[in-house]
Design a protein around this motif. Structure first.
Motif, mmCIF file in Angstrom:
data_model
loop_
_atom_site.group_PDB
_atom_site.id
_atom_site.type_symbol
_atom_site.label_atom_id
_atom_site.label_comp_id
_atom_site.label_asym_id
_atom_site.label_seq_id
_atom_site.Cartn_x
_atom_site.Cartn_y
_atom_site.Cartn_z
ATOM 1 N N GLY A 1 0.845 -1.189 0.000
ATOM 2 C CA GLY A 1 0.000 0.000 0.000
ATOM 3 C C GLY A 1 0.878 1.235 0.000
ATOM 4 O O GLY A 1 1.901 1.272 0.698
ATOM 5 N N LEU A 2 0.509 2.236 -0.800
ATOM 6 C CA LEU A 2 1.279 3.480 -0.851
ATOM 7 C C LEU A 2 0.616 4.501 0.069
ATOM 8 O O LEU A 2 -0.610 4.555 0.169
ATOM 9 C CB LEU A 2 1.312 4.017 -2.282
ATOM 10 N N VAL A 3 1.442 5.303 0.730
ATOM 11 C CA VAL A 3 0.914 6.287 1.693
ATOM 12 C C VAL A 3 1.531 7.650 1.428
ATOM 13 O O VAL A 3 2.762 7.779 1.403
ATOM 14 C CB VAL A 3 1.249 5.864 3.141
ATOM 15 N N GLY A 4 0.680 8.650 1.167
ATOM 16 C CA GLY A 4 1.232 9.991 1.017
ATOM 17 C C GLY A 4 0.599 10.760 -0.119
ATOM 18 O O GLY A 4 -0.340 10.298 -0.753
ATOM 19 N N GLU A 5 1.146 11.954 -0.392
ATOM 20 C CA GLU A 5 0.536 12.844 -1.389
ATOM 21 C C GLU A 5 1.451 13.073 -2.575
ATOM 22 O O GLU A 5 1.047 13.551 -3.596
ATOM 23 C CB GLU A 5 0.231 14.206 -0.740
ATOM 24 N N ALA A 6 2.673 12.729 -2.430
ATOM 25 C CA ALA A 6 3.676 13.209 -3.382
ATOM 26 C C ALA A 6 3.606 12.547 -4.747
ATOM 27 O O ALA A 6 3.282 11.380 -4.868
ATOM 28 C CB ALA A 6 5.057 12.972 -2.787
ATOM 29 N N ASP A 7 3.966 13.318 -5.784
ATOM 30 C CA ASP A 7 4.060 12.773 -7.139
ATOM 31 C C ASP A 7 5.005 11.575 -7.123
ATOM 32 O O ASP A 7 4.894 10.666 -7.922
ATOM 33 C CB ASP A 7 4.656 13.804 -8.112
ATOM 34 N N PHE A 8 5.918 11.605 -6.165
ATOM 35 C CA PHE A 8 6.926 10.543 -6.091
ATOM 36 C C PHE A 8 6.253 9.163 -6.073
ATOM 37 O O PHE A 8 6.782 8.187 -6.580
ATOM 38 C CB PHE A 8 7.761 10.746 -4.831
ATOM 39 N N GLY B 1 -3.000 -0.667 -3.363
ATOM 40 C CA GLY B 1 -3.885 0.390 -2.873
ATOM 41 C C GLY B 1 -3.098 1.593 -2.415
ATOM 42 O O GLY B 1 -1.862 1.541 -2.322
ATOM 43 N N ILE B 2 -3.830 2.686 -2.157
ATOM 44 C CA ILE B 2 -3.159 3.907 -1.732
ATOM 45 C C ILE B 2 -3.989 4.635 -0.696
ATOM 46 O O ILE B 2 -5.228 4.603 -0.741
ATOM 47 C CB ILE B 2 -2.869 4.835 -2.929
ATOM 48 N N CYS B 3 -3.283 5.243 0.250
ATOM 49 C CA CYS B 3 -3.934 6.114 1.235
ATOM 50 C C CYS B 3 -3.410 7.516 0.969
ATOM 51 O O CYS B 3 -2.211 7.779 1.125
ATOM 52 C CB CYS B 3 -3.596 5.688 2.659
#
Ligand code: C2G
Length: 447
Positions: free
Chosen positions: A133-140, A158-160
């Motif tokens: 799962g990915l966490v964060g806001e960054a374009d990265f 998934g992503i949060c």
């Protein structure tokens, strides 16, 4: 005597490989099998190989089909081997058809039908599928999702995030996106955290408490004590907790450290690391600007790496000069930290508001290492001596900025239960201590 040669990685040896070797042997009287070396596989983009070279060699030998086993180490070696061993026939599976026609100049080339329905990558996929799962806001995070496609056994599921609209189509098509971190944790085996550094400690802790493995962009906490606590918790729970500093996983960077530890330039007396990238935050709305990391986090962590890994964490003193973006002094635009060790010194320059030459210079009593900009995407370095005739150049392929190697190391650590020490726990804690001091204004000089 008809001599036949064939080559392969032979990772997780399966019946497709065995059928190929049997048919290769039937083409002649004497079969030589070239097994690819780890570095050669990396250079040609095979980054997911599971077994060590020796395990793969032993597996090929154990088939009893090969008369001789050699190691394939470099591009073009096939021509050398055909001449060296007096080979009559070169053969390989039909997935390479046409690719080795140029060898017809040296011997007969035979492509054998590939066995359908079996491959090492499929075996790797089935063995250790880690849902990430990915966490964060960054374009990265877009890059992480892209790079994860090159890595066997790990899939981003998934992503949060609070800003899904800004992320790539691929991430939006992941099929699971939430603003609830708890909800994400329910659905994944592991998380990749690239949220604001202030959020890292709580997010890493909750993930570990919920039995999830963690790959977190450094710093994983904003105090040494918190970092130690997380390391302890991961150990107690037998979970993987790794710092995501992609440079640390680049083959060239890792090899450079090994050479220096081996005394290639004598005693290391000075380390000078610079990491800058200009970010135009002029007129950006605070939310947009907020998605970006301050230079101390964005680049400080990477620039600190060679200092802490070569000189250790017990520096005698440190000063840190900082330039802020504005009079609110919330966001640093540039910093220069100077460290004094008992027998060495180091300088770190990092910033997103000032541009500089992103090189790494490591000075020793017998020579020095020069890594050209952008050193953090390490694929090349030079070791230079007083007598230029002794200078050495080193190049190691680096695909995709090195993120895929980080993900491979994480997947391997999850599968084997063995922590990767590309960023050792002591250096990880020292990075957090530096951030703690910086935020507390300790040793800080404003310019
Ligand atoms: N092979 C096969 N059937 C499969 C899988 C592999 O016939 N289901 C063959 C391949 O075509 C190759 C050999 O088995 O000839 C070894 O395969 P790999 O281990 O995947 O090695 P590869 O990357 O194809 O290396 O220099 C390296 C060689 O060029 C080939």
């Amino acid at each position: 005597m008809v001599k036949v040669i064939t080559y392969g990685t032979y990772d997780l040896l399966h019946y497709g490989h065995i059928r190929l070797l049997q048919r290769a042997k039937e083409l002649g009287d004497y079969l030589i099998v070239g097994v690819t070396a780890d570095d050669f596989d990396k250079v040609r983009g095979k980054i997911n190989v599971q077994q060590s070279l020796m395990e793969r060699v032993e597996a090929v030998k154990a088939t009893g089909i090969a008369d001789e086993v050699i190691i394939e180490e470099y591009e073009g070696q096939k021509i050398d081997d055909i001449r060296r061993y007096g080979v009559d026939i070169f053969t390989v599976g039909s997935d390479w058809v046409g690719k080795f026609d140029y060898l017809n100049e040296y011997c007969k080339v035979v492509y054998l039908p590939r066995t359908e329905g079996i491959s090492s990558s499929e075996l790797r996929q089935t063995r250790r599928a880690v849902s990430l799962g990915l966490v964060g806001e960054a374009d990265f995070l877009n890059k992480i999702e892209q790079e994860s496609r090159y890595v066997n056994g790990i899939h981003v599921s998934g992503i949060c995030t609070r800003s899904l609209s800004r992320l790539s189509d691929a991430i939006r098509e992941l099929g699971f996106a939430t603003e609830s971190y708890e909800e994400l944790l329910d659905r994944v085996d592991a998380v990749y955290i690239r949220s604001q550094p202030e959020e890292h400690y709580a997010q890493v802790k909750l993930a570990l408490e919920r039995g999830k493995h963690v790959l977190c962009e450094a710093p994983m906490a904003l105090s040494e004590a918190q970092c130690r606590e997380l390391q302890q918790l991961a150990e107690e729970k037998g979970l993987v907790l790794m710092d995501a500093v992609k440079t640390a996983y680049a083959t060239a960077y890792a090899r450079m450290l090994l050479l220096l530890k081996g005394g290639k330039i004598g005693k290391v007396v000075s380390v000078d690391a610079t990491c800058t990238s200009l970010r135009d935050t002029e007129g950006q709305d605070p939310d947009e600007a907020g998605r970006h990391w301050d230079g101390v986090y964005e680049w400080g962590t990477t620039a600190l790496l060679p200092v802490l890994q070569l000189l250790g964490v017990n520096y005698r003193s440190k000063t840190c000069a900082v330039r802020w973006f504005d009079e609110k002094k919330e966001h640093d635009s540039f910093l220069k930290a100077d460290f004094v060790y008992p027998e060495a010194v180091a300088t770190v320059k990092a910033g997103t508001g000032v541009k500089s030459e992103g090189e790494l210079v490591i000075s020793g009593t017998r020579g020095y290492v020069y890594v050209p900009a952008p050193w953090w995407k390490t694929d090349y370095f030079e070791i230079r001596y007083e007598d230029p005739k002794d200078n050495k150049r080193y190049f190691y392929q680096l695909d995709g900025e090195g993120i895929r190697y980080e993900l491979v190391a994480f997947a391997k650590a999850v599968e084997t239960g063995k922590q990767s020490y590309a960023v050792n726990p002591t250096a990880s804690a020292a990075i957090c201590r530096f951030m703690e001091d910086f935020r507390a204004g300790r040793d800080l000089i404003e310019i």
